[in-house]
Design an enzyme around this catalytic site. Structure first.
Site, PDB file in Angstrom:
ATOM      1  N   LEU B  84     -53.347 -37.974  74.133  1.00  0.00           N
ATOM      2  CA  LEU B  84     -52.475 -37.673  72.994  1.00  0.00           C
ATOM      3  C   LEU B  84     -52.015 -38.895  72.211  1.00  0.00           C
ATOM      4  CD1 LEU B  84     -50.444 -34.735  74.537  1.00  0.00           C
ATOM      5  CD2 LEU B  84     -52.202 -34.588  72.788  1.00  0.00           C
ATOM      6  N   CYS B 141     -51.778 -29.556  77.116  1.00  0.00           N
ATOM      7  CA  CYS B 141     -52.661 -30.710  77.255  1.00  0.00           C
ATOM      8  C   CYS B 141     -52.659 -31.227  78.686  1.00  0.00           C
ATOM      9  CB  CYS B 141     -52.269 -31.834  76.322  1.00  0.00           C
ATOM     10  SG  CYS B 141     -53.428 -33.202  76.497  1.00  0.00           S
TER      11      CYS B 141
HETATM   12  C1  LIG Z   1     -61.348 -35.516  71.991  1.00  0.00           C
HETATM   13  C2  LIG Z   1     -60.479 -34.292  72.001  1.00  0.00           C
HETATM   14  C3  LIG Z   1     -59.115 -34.407  71.675  1.00  0.00           C
HETATM   15  C4  LIG Z   1     -58.275 -33.287  71.707  1.00  0.00           C
HETATM   16  N1  LIG Z   1     -56.962 -33.416  71.353  1.00  0.00           N
HETATM   17  C5  LIG Z   1     -56.145 -32.319  71.332  1.00  0.00           C
HETATM   18  C6  LIG Z   1     -54.780 -32.399  70.899  1.00  0.00           C
HETATM   19  O1  LIG Z   1     -54.291 -33.462  70.499  1.00  0.00           O
HETATM   20  N2  LIG Z   1     -54.015 -31.272  70.929  1.00  0.00           N
HETATM   21  C7  LIG Z   1     -54.531 -30.065  71.331  1.00  0.00           C
HETATM   22  O2  LIG Z   1     -53.810 -29.072  71.322  1.00  0.00           O
HETATM   23  N3  LIG Z   1     -55.827 -29.954  71.713  1.00  0.00           N
HETATM   24  C8  LIG Z   1     -56.643 -31.043  71.725  1.00  0.00           C
HETATM   25  N4  LIG Z   1     -57.971 -30.911  72.109  1.00  0.00           N
HETATM   26  C9  LIG Z   1     -58.495 -29.594  72.512  1.00  0.00           C
HETATM   27  C10 LIG Z   1     -59.248 -28.914  71.376  1.00  0.00           C
HETATM   28  O3  LIG Z   1     -58.389 -28.665  70.273  1.00  0.00           O
HETATM   29  C11 LIG Z   1     -59.893 -27.590  71.842  1.00  0.00           C
HETATM   30  O4  LIG Z   1     -58.877 -26.728  72.310  1.00  0.00           O
HETATM   31  C12 LIG Z   1     -60.913 -27.800  72.949  1.00  0.00           C
HETATM   32  O5  LIG Z   1     -61.670 -28.962  72.702  1.00  0.00           O
HETATM   33  C13 LIG Z   1     -61.852 -26.620  73.139  1.00  0.00           C
HETATM   34  O6  LIG Z   1     -62.631 -26.375  71.990  1.00  0.00           O
HETATM   35  P1  LIG Z   1     -64.150 -26.913  71.777  1.00  0.00           P
HETATM   36  O7  LIG Z   1     -64.926 -26.535  72.989  1.00  0.00           O
HETATM   37  O8  LIG Z   1     -64.613 -26.276  70.515  1.00  0.00           O
HETATM   38  O9  LIG Z   1     -64.043 -28.393  71.637  1.00  0.00           O
HETATM   39  C14 LIG Z   1     -58.819 -32.029  72.085  1.00  0.00           C
HETATM   40  C15 LIG Z   1     -60.175 -31.928  72.400  1.00  0.00           C
HETATM   41  C16 LIG Z   1     -61.009 -33.027  72.361  1.00  0.00           C
HETATM   42  C17 LIG Z   1     -62.475 -32.872  72.705  1.00  0.00           C
END
Ligand SMILES: Cc1cc2nc3c(=O)[nH]c(=O)nc-3n(C[C@H](O)[C@H](O)[C@H](O)COP(=O)(O)O)c2cc1C
Ligand SMILES: Cc1cc2nc3c(=O)[nH]c(=O)nc-3n(C[C@H](O)[C@H](O)[C@H](O)COP(=O)(O)OP(=O)(O)OC[C@H]3O[C@@H](n4cnc5c(N)ncnc54)[C@H](O)[C@@H]3O)c2cc1C
Ligand code: FES
Lengths: 276, 320
Positions: B84, B141
């Site tokens: 974060l 998170c």
């Molecule tokens: C590098 C990275 C950083 C992320 N940072 C946050 C964040 O700051 N806050 C949050 O709620 N989710 C965060 N996520 C989670 C994503 O928003 C999402 O919920 C998760 O990656 C699943 O979706 P996807 O498979 O399409 O990536 C992050 C994911 C990744 C890969």
């Protein structure tokens, strides 16, 4: 995000082994692909999406504009799954290229002496720097271009032909099979006294251990040195914060920068080296 | 960039969706942490075409984040432990938001705190700012020591932080849920009762990867959050469960790479979807997904996306 970055489908012109584990790939690109600056990189993957999920970062090793297209050269070492897949790609196959990306090397019009320190495949962005940044500049006659090129053993050396005619090439091998026996930073350390801060610019790229040793060598030296760093990347454009590197900011405090967006080229003095 | 296909003589289908009071031009958003503050993707995406941009998680004070290495690719996915890292809510408003406001796109601020009070204060600051269209509460998170997942793992704690933020803001309030729980529907119900206007799920699944040569974890943080295609079936199952447990809109997230993936979530009942890891692989993935959804609706003779959402037939033999 640098000006003119795009997602482009390139076509592999050829892809051949140039030393053990090292390959040179030439890629045909449309003119819409912006001209990269020395030190910039691209995120590449097989267009068929059959390989790893994420694209892999590779430095631009060469770039030529032709009347109706461009040719980009990539020099890479097979390090794992992604690069191994690249090494098996054939002419005619599509390569998805995102870029050019990142902040490249500073070119100094005034310096008399250019010193390049390359460990292994770290020569890729530096050779492009020599080519684009300095070799073609008109005032070269008055300039010294010295390249320290290191590798584990002679078989792993690349770029000798490309560099030998255009610079003062000093080869180092860990096992002494060619040139100086020992790391590039060993020979550089012995010859460091030859350089004066006012008229010398040092550029480096190589394994973390080499960069760390360089940091130690130059810790109390006024010599300016730019390094191109490597870190695992996901997006390549500054969005995921995955490629963090610890630096000391202007206020002297530790903070993380993005190798892909704030770099890959950093001032050696900003870097924080710790045990890891 | 891919241009919208126009079928002559036919109106493009209506993609508008509503989450509480928030009306989006289409159901495709970018997932928090995968799209920076929008700026990074301008060369590859037309931000005006997105349903919404969900920005990187914001905290009261700037956060340094975890030491590197922070990411590692795993089969059909990746682990991240960014921790974060962010500029803090005030710097976001002064330095990042003005850029996004130049675009005609809904901005959803993803927020996070270590205490209920921190969540409240971040929500308060954002509620007073022009140009924020909704809040997404990250109670899920896995990469920070305090807060984060602690709130998302227990229904009482999730409800408490939701109710406190609810009291602080009139903005539409979305609560983002963690999959690292035994019963996600129970948490969803708790935040619905506490006043959430919608829930989004899933955040990353906690995972780990080991470098066998060096015998060290691939991530400095040891564990990280798994995202990408690997988590899609789990995410879809959870979305389906939550859709049946709550009345508020559900936003589907997890491994959405293509329009076909997005359609699965919509058919299962998600009102909207978020695209995360796909942005890294194909920076214009969101554009392709919007076009693909639109083409699908046209092909199936559906004039609006409402007709598609939740249309899953789990008993095909009794169907048409
Ligand atoms: C590098 C990275 C950083 C992320 N940072 C946050 C964040 O700051 N806050 C949050 O709620 N989710 C965060 N996520 C989670 C994503 O928003 C999402 O919920 C998760 O990656 C699943 O979706 P996807 O498979 O399409 O990536 C992050 C994911 C990744 C890969
Ligand atoms: C800006 C930049 C420019 C680069 N330029 C070149 C280049 O011109 N030529 C070249 O051969 N390589 C270059 N690299 C390194 C190259 O990206 C990695 O070797 C490659 O991503 C490894 O992928 P893989 O799937 O083959 O290996 P993996 O199976 O992913 O990993 C194999 C080994 O390589 C290490 N590794 C993985 N990713 C990286 C990375 N991004 N940087 C460094 N080490 C990594 C892993 O820790 C592991 O030890 C560059 C890296 C960066 C960040
Ligand atoms: S690789 Fe995503 S921020 Fe650098």
């Amino acid at each position: 995000m640098p000006e003119g970055s795009s997602v482009t489908t390139g076509e592999i012109l050829d892809n051949r082994m140039v030393a053990r584990d090292h390959f040179l790939m030439r890629v045909f690109l449309p003119l819409s692909f912006a001209r990269p600056l020395p030190g910039q990189f691209v995120m590449v993957r097989d267009c068929r999406l059959s390989g790893p999920l994420l694209a892999r970062p590779l430095s631009v090793f060469g770039f030529q504009r032709r009347p109706d297209h461009s040719v980009m050269e990539l020099l890479y070492r097979v390090a794992g799954r992604g690069t191994s897949l690249f090494s098996r790609m054939k002419p005619g196959e599509g390569l998805c290229v995102l870029g050019p990306l990142g902040r490249g090397f500073s070119i100094h019009a005034d310096v008399k002496r250019i010193v390049v320190v390359a460990g292994g495949v770290g020569i890729a962005p530096l050779s492009f720097l020599v080519d684009e940044g300095y070799r073609q500049s008109p005032s070269l006659e008055k300039r010294e271009l010295r390249v320290y090129l290191g590798a584990g053993t002679e078989e792993l050396l690349t770029c000798r032909e490309r560099l030998s005619g255009v610079c003062d090439l000093r080869i180092c091998t860990d096992d002494g099979s060619l040139g100086y026996r020992g790391p590039v930073t060993g020979l550089l350390g012995e010859e460091l006294h030859e350089f004066a801060a006012e008229d010398t610019a040092i550029y480096a790229c190589g394994p973390t251990a080499m960069i760390r040793e360089l940091g130690r060598l130059l810790r109390n030296s006024p010599l300016r040195c730019e390094v191109s760093l490597e870190e695992r990347m996901a997006c390549g454009v500054g969005a995921c914060l995955g490629c963090a590197v610890a630096v000391q900011n202007a206020a002297g405090r530790r903070e993380y920068r993005r190798v892909c967006h704030d770099g890959p080229v950093f001032d050696l003095r900003e870097m924080i080296f710790n045990g890891s | 960039m891919i241009m919208k296909k126009e079928t002559p003589g036919q109106n493009p289908p209506d993609l508008t969706v509503a989450i509480g009071g928030l009306v989006l031009k289409n159901p495709v958003m970018t997932a928090s942490g995968t799209f920076g503050y929008g700026e990074e993707y301008v060369p590859y995406c037309d931000l005006n075409r997105l349903g919404a941009v969900v920005v990187k998680g914001l905290s009261l004070e700037p956060r340094l984040g975890n030491p590197p290495p922070r990411i590692i690719e795993t089969p059909s996915g990746m682990l991240n432990a960014v921790g974060l890292q962010n500029v803090g809510v005030r710097a976001f408003l002064s330095e990042k938001l003005p850029f996004l406001r130049r675009y005609d796109v809904a901005v959803i601020a993803n927020i996070f705190g270590e205490t209920v009070d921190q969540y409240r204060r971040v929500a308060h600051i954002l509620s007073g700012a022009a140009g924020i269209h909704a809040l997404e509460l990250n109670i899920s998170c896995p990469n920070v020591k305090k807060g984060g997942v602690a709130f998302g793992a227990r229904p009482e704690a999730a409800a408490e932080v939701t109710a406190n933020v609810r009291a602080e803001t009139d903005l539409p309030l979305i609560v983002k849920l963690t999959p690292n729980v035994a019963d996600i529907a129970e948490i969803a119900l708790a935040v619905e009762e506490a006043g959430a206007d919608g829930v989004s799920l899933i955040n990353t699944l906690t995972g780990m990867s080991v470098d066998i040569e060096k015998r060290i974890p691939h991530l400095a943080n040891v564990t990280g959050g798994l995202s990408g295609p690997a988590i899609k079936p789990v995410a879809l199952r959870m979305v389906w469960q939550v859709v049946h447990a709550v009345k508020i809109p559900v936003i589907g997230i997890g491994g959405i790479m293509t329009a076909a993936d997005a359609l699965e979530f919509l058919i299962a009942g998600a009102r909207a979807i978020q695209v995360g890891t796909a942005n890294f692989v194909r920076p214009s993935a969101t554009m392709e997904i919007i076009d693909g959804i639109s083409d699908y609706l046209t092909r199936h003779g559906l004039g609006s996306i409402d007709k598609l959402i939740g249309s899953l037939n789990t008993n095909p033999s009794n169907g048409d």
